[in-house]
Design a protein around this motif. Structure first.
Motif, PDB file in Angstrom:
ATOM      1  N   GLY A 173       0.794  -1.230   0.000  1.00 17.08           N
ATOM      2  CA  GLY A 173       0.000   0.000   0.000  1.00 17.08           C
ATOM      3  C   GLY A 173       0.818   1.267   0.000  1.00 17.08           C
ATOM      4  O   GLY A 173       0.363   2.303   0.495  1.00 17.08           O
ATOM      5  N   GLY A 174       2.012   1.240  -0.568  1.00 16.68           N
ATOM      6  CA  GLY A 174       2.905   2.382  -0.474  1.00 16.68           C
ATOM      7  C   GLY A 174       2.768   3.436  -1.547  1.00 16.68           C
ATOM      8  O   GLY A 174       3.525   4.413  -1.539  1.00 16.68           O
ATOM      9  N   ARG A 175       1.816   3.288  -2.466  1.00 21.95           N
ATOM     10  CA  ARG A 175       1.616   4.321  -3.481  1.00 21.95           C
ATOM     11  C   ARG A 175       0.569   5.313  -2.985  1.00 21.95           C
ATOM     12  O   ARG A 175      -0.617   5.019  -2.955  1.00 21.95           O
ATOM     13  CB  ARG A 175       1.180   3.707  -4.807  1.00 21.95           C
ATOM     14  CG  ARG A 175       2.311   3.054  -5.569  1.00 21.95           C
ATOM     15  CD  ARG A 175       1.873   2.738  -6.974  1.00 21.95           C
ATOM     16  NE  ARG A 175       2.907   2.030  -7.709  1.00 21.95           N
ATOM     17  CZ  ARG A 175       2.731   1.459  -8.896  1.00 21.95           C
ATOM     18  NH1 ARG A 175       1.536   1.511  -9.466  1.00 21.95           N
ATOM     19  NH2 ARG A 175       3.718   0.843  -9.494  1.00 21.95           N
ATOM     20  N   PHE A 192       4.241  16.838   3.723  1.00 24.57           N
ATOM     21  CA  PHE A 192       5.661  16.546   3.558  1.00 24.57           C
ATOM     22  C   PHE A 192       6.362  16.415   4.903  1.00 24.57           C
ATOM     23  O   PHE A 192       7.286  15.612   5.056  1.00 24.57           O
ATOM     24  CB  PHE A 192       6.319  17.617   2.692  1.00 24.57           C
ATOM     25  CG  PHE A 192       5.750  17.699   1.299  1.00 24.57           C
ATOM     26  CD1 PHE A 192       5.114  16.607   0.722  1.00 24.57           C
ATOM     27  CD2 PHE A 192       5.831  18.877   0.568  1.00 24.57           C
ATOM     28  CE1 PHE A 192       4.571  16.673  -0.560  1.00 24.57           C
ATOM     29  CE2 PHE A 192       5.304  18.953  -0.710  1.00 24.57           C
ATOM     30  CZ  PHE A 192       4.666  17.852  -1.273  1.00 24.57           C
ATOM     31  N   GLU A 193       5.920  17.191   5.883  1.00 19.29           N
ATOM     32  CA  GLU A 193       6.474  17.037   7.232  1.00 19.29           C
ATOM     33  C   GLU A 193       6.141  15.654   7.782  1.00 19.29           C
ATOM     34  O   GLU A 193       6.993  14.993   8.402  1.00 19.29           O
ATOM     35  CB  GLU A 193       5.921  18.124   8.151  1.00 19.29           C
ATOM     36  CG  GLU A 193       6.489  18.090   9.569  1.00 19.29           C
ATOM     37  CD  GLU A 193       5.916  19.179  10.465  1.00 19.29           C
ATOM     38  OE1 GLU A 193       6.060  19.055  11.694  1.00 19.29           O
ATOM     39  OE2 GLU A 193       5.317  20.143   9.938  1.00 19.29           O
ATOM     40  N   TRP A 203       7.390   3.845   0.603  1.00 21.87           N
ATOM     41  CA  TRP A 203       6.275   4.622   0.059  1.00 21.87           C
ATOM     42  C   TRP A 203       6.796   5.552  -1.026  1.00 21.87           C
ATOM     43  O   TRP A 203       7.984   5.876  -1.094  1.00 21.87           O
ATOM     44  CB  TRP A 203       5.570   5.443   1.137  1.00 21.87           C
ATOM     45  CG  TRP A 203       6.468   6.438   1.840  1.00 21.87           C
ATOM     46  CD1 TRP A 203       7.144   6.236   3.005  1.00 21.87           C
ATOM     47  CD2 TRP A 203       6.820   7.758   1.389  1.00 21.87           C
ATOM     48  NE1 TRP A 203       7.893   7.348   3.318  1.00 21.87           N
ATOM     49  CE2 TRP A 203       7.713   8.296   2.352  1.00 21.87           C
ATOM     50  CE3 TRP A 203       6.477   8.532   0.284  1.00 21.87           C
ATOM     51  CZ2 TRP A 203       8.260   9.579   2.225  1.00 21.87           C
ATOM     52  CZ3 TRP A 203       7.017   9.803   0.157  1.00 21.87           C
ATOM     53  CH2 TRP A 203       7.892  10.315   1.126  1.00 21.87           C
ATOM     54  N   GLU A 204       5.888   5.984  -1.878  1.00 22.85           N
ATOM     55  CA  GLU A 204       6.129   7.048  -2.849  1.00 22.85           C
ATOM     56  C   GLU A 204       4.853   7.844  -2.947  1.00 22.85           C
ATOM     57  O   GLU A 204       3.753   7.320  -2.727  1.00 22.85           O
ATOM     58  CB  GLU A 204       6.521   6.477  -4.215  1.00 22.85           C
ATOM     59  CG  GLU A 204       5.496   5.523  -4.799  1.00 22.85           C
ATOM     60  CD  GLU A 204       5.948   4.917  -6.130  1.00 22.85           C
ATOM     61  OE1 GLU A 204       6.586   5.630  -6.900  1.00 22.85           O
ATOM     62  OE2 GLU A 204       5.645   3.734  -6.361  1.00 22.85           O
ATOM     63  N   GLU A 220      12.899  14.501  -1.429  1.00 25.75           N
ATOM     64  CA  GLU A 220      12.772  14.973  -2.809  1.00 25.75           C
ATOM     65  C   GLU A 220      12.647  13.829  -3.813  1.00 25.75           C
ATOM     66  O   GLU A 220      11.916  13.944  -4.801  1.00 25.75           O
ATOM     67  CB  GLU A 220      13.972  15.845  -3.192  1.00 25.75           C
ATOM     68  CG  GLU A 220      14.060  17.163  -2.444  1.00 25.75           C
ATOM     69  CD  GLU A 220      14.836  17.044  -1.139  1.00 25.75           C
ATOM     70  OE1 GLU A 220      15.171  18.094  -0.569  1.00 25.75           O
ATOM     71  OE2 GLU A 220      15.105  15.898  -0.697  1.00 25.75           O
ATOM     72  N   ASP A 221      13.354  12.747  -3.555  1.00 28.53           N
ATOM     73  CA  ASP A 221      13.376  11.643  -4.518  1.00 28.53           C
ATOM     74  C   ASP A 221      12.156  10.731  -4.406  1.00 28.53           C
ATOM     75  O   ASP A 221      12.002   9.808  -5.215  1.00 28.53           O
ATOM     76  CB  ASP A 221      14.650  10.819  -4.349  1.00 28.53           C
ATOM     77  CG  ASP A 221      14.780  10.212  -2.954  1.00 28.53           C
ATOM     78  OD1 ASP A 221      14.179  10.789  -2.005  1.00 28.53           O
ATOM     79  OD2 ASP A 221      15.456   9.188  -2.809  1.00 28.53           O
ATOM     80  N   ARG A 222      11.283  11.002  -3.442  1.00 32.38           N
ATOM     81  CA  ARG A 222      10.137  10.113  -3.229  1.00 32.38           C
ATOM     82  C   ARG A 222       8.795  10.803  -3.452  1.00 32.38           C
ATOM     83  O   ARG A 222       7.739  10.196  -3.284  1.00 32.38           O
ATOM     84  CB  ARG A 222      10.200   9.513  -1.824  1.00 32.38           C
ATOM     85  CG  ARG A 222      11.488   8.721  -1.643  1.00 32.38           C
ATOM     86  CD  ARG A 222      11.668   8.216  -0.239  1.00 32.38           C
ATOM     87  NE  ARG A 222      10.740   7.144   0.080  1.00 32.38           N
ATOM     88  CZ  ARG A 222      10.749   6.488   1.249  1.00 32.38           C
ATOM     89  NH1 ARG A 222      11.644   6.803   2.187  1.00 32.38           N
ATOM     90  NH2 ARG A 222       9.894   5.523   1.479  1.00 32.38           N
ATOM     91  N   VAL A 223       8.837  12.080  -3.814  1.00 35.39           N
ATOM     92  CA  VAL A 223       7.618  12.839  -4.100  1.00 35.39           C
ATOM     93  C   VAL A 223       7.701  13.349  -5.541  1.00 35.39           C
ATOM     94  O   VAL A 223       8.688  13.976  -5.925  1.00 35.39           O
ATOM     95  CB  VAL A 223       7.441  14.026  -3.141  1.00 35.39           C
ATOM     96  CG1 VAL A 223       6.197  14.824  -3.508  1.00 35.39           C
ATOM     97  CG2 VAL A 223       7.352  13.542  -1.691  1.00 35.39           C
ATOM     98  N   ARG A 224       6.679  13.074  -6.311  1.00 35.76           N
ATOM     99  CA  ARG A 224       6.654  13.487  -7.715  1.00 35.76           C
ATOM    100  C   ARG A 224       5.460  14.398  -7.956  1.00 35.76           C
ATOM    101  O   ARG A 224       4.366  14.151  -7.452  1.00 35.76           O
ATOM    102  CB  ARG A 224       6.554  12.251  -8.625  1.00 35.76           C
ATOM    103  CG  ARG A 224       6.497  12.570 -10.113  1.00 35.76           C
ATOM    104  CD  ARG A 224       6.651  11.301 -10.946  1.00 35.76           C
ATOM    105  NE  ARG A 224       5.566  10.360 -10.745  1.00 35.76           N
ATOM    106  CZ  ARG A 224       4.431  10.370 -11.448  1.00 35.76           C
ATOM    107  NH1 ARG A 224       4.231  11.309 -12.380  1.00 35.76           N
ATOM    108  NH2 ARG A 224       3.491   9.463 -11.227  1.00 35.76           N
TER     109      ARG A 224
END
Length: 344
Positions: A173-175, A192-193, A203-204, A220-224
């Motif tokens: 369930g990490g999306r 984000f906090e 997660w992403e 930064e590398d996990r939020v698009r």
């Protein structure tokens, strides 16, 4: 009789613009023709020429014409609206009370609140998009006895039927998906906090909506960010999601909540405004998500940790979301409710 619907010119996709477009289309399809006129301007704080433009639109309608005006336009423009209240069958659709917008200077909020009160108390019908908003408007502006039983009619958004989301295809369930404009009111900083404290978990997060991406230190590398998405692109965001996350500081309803539920996607959200109403319960009483106090990044982080680490919780919320999915009202239901609110 055709209804004139005056709306703000759309500069970017938003829930309010979607609601206006879909309600007009659904009413027309059911036999209540709606003619939409979009007015450009700096609503809800229009310049003089923009007020004149709105007044000109209303001047062009014959006595007794039915006119619905989006509150973003009407509530900031008593000079243009109030003179027509006795002549036209005017209704004002309030998506969000003007003073509830996040980040307003206190004097600006007071001015907008006073202008909104002048408009809503001049004899127009008042329509809100949730029971919470109707109660708040009626109490705050003293509208009891005007219009509906609370003084304000409720026409909640509809939602389109949609296929079940495929998600990540796994059990973790990490999306995560956040579908919201990148404005302070939507609380991306809180999200984000919360996520920064979950770096050790898989997660992403995809953030879909217009606006400039805010800082996201350490993740930064996990939020698009996708920017504005509509149609098939927006459907793709929901289809790939395991969980919708909404950290709003203010929300009159939260259409993205029901859009996610229509695909069987559970929700973790701030329990603010009309969000609990949108989330609702399945017929068996189960809630298809988790609600946390608004403005509380720690509580949001705890709820997300629970989702990411407890398979039993994920299974239960998915089942509740799929059950709630079968009970959501569609846009034809919303159109019928609006026709009733307008006295058609």
């Amino acid at each position: 009789m055709t209804v004139l619907f005056v709306v703000p010119e759309a500069s970017a996709p938003s829930g309010g613009h979607t609601y206006d477009r879909r309600i007009a289309r659904a009413m027309t399809a059911l036999g209540w023709p709606v003619r939409t006129v979009a007015v450009a301007g700096g609503w809800p704080r229009p310049a003089r020429e923009e007020l004149d433009g709105l007044a000109s639109v209303l001047d062009g309608e014959p006595d007794g014409a039915r006119v619905l005006v989006d509150g973003l336009v009407a509530c900031g423009a008593p000079e243009a609206v109030v003179p027509h209240a006795a002549r036209l069958r005017l209704a004002v659709l309030v998506h969000l009370p003007l003073a509830d917008e996040t980040g307003l200077a206190p004097e600006t909020a007071r001015e907008l609140d006073a202008r909104e009160r002048e408009v809503l108390r001049c004899g127009v019908r008042v329509v809100a998009t949730s029971g919470w908003a109707a109660r708040r408007l009626a109490a705050h502006h003293g509208l009891a006895g005007q219009g509906g039983r609370s003084g304000v009619e409720v026409v909640a958004p509809g939602v389109d039927p949609a296929p079940l989301a495929r998600g990540s295809g796994g059990a973790a369930g990490g999306r995560l998906a956040c579908v919201a404009s990148l404005t302070p009111r939507k609380g991306h900083d809180l999200l984000f906090e919360a996520l920064a404290g979950l770096r050790g978990l898989p997660w992403e997060c995809v953030c879909a909506g217009p606006g400039a991406p805010p800082p996201r230190p350490g993740i930064e590398d996990r939020v698009r960010f996708t920017g504005s998405v509509v149609g098939a692109e927006l459907a793709g965001v929901y289809d790939s999601a395991d969980l919708l996350v909404l950290a709003s500081r203010a929300e009159t309803y939260g259409m993205v909540v029901t859009e996610a539920l229509a695909r069987g996607v559970p929700v973790v959200a701030a329990g603010v405004g009309g969000v609990p109403e949108a989330l609702g319960r399945a017929s068996d009483g189960r809630v298809p998500g988790l609600l946390v106090p608004p403005g509380d990044a720690d509580a949001l982080g705890r709820a997300l940790r629970w989702w990411l680490t407890d398979p039993g919780l994920r299974k239960g919320l998915r089942e509740a979301a799929r059950s709630r999915r079968q009970e959501l009202a569609g846009w034809p239901d919303a159109a019928r409710a609006m026709a009733g609110a307008l006295g058609l």
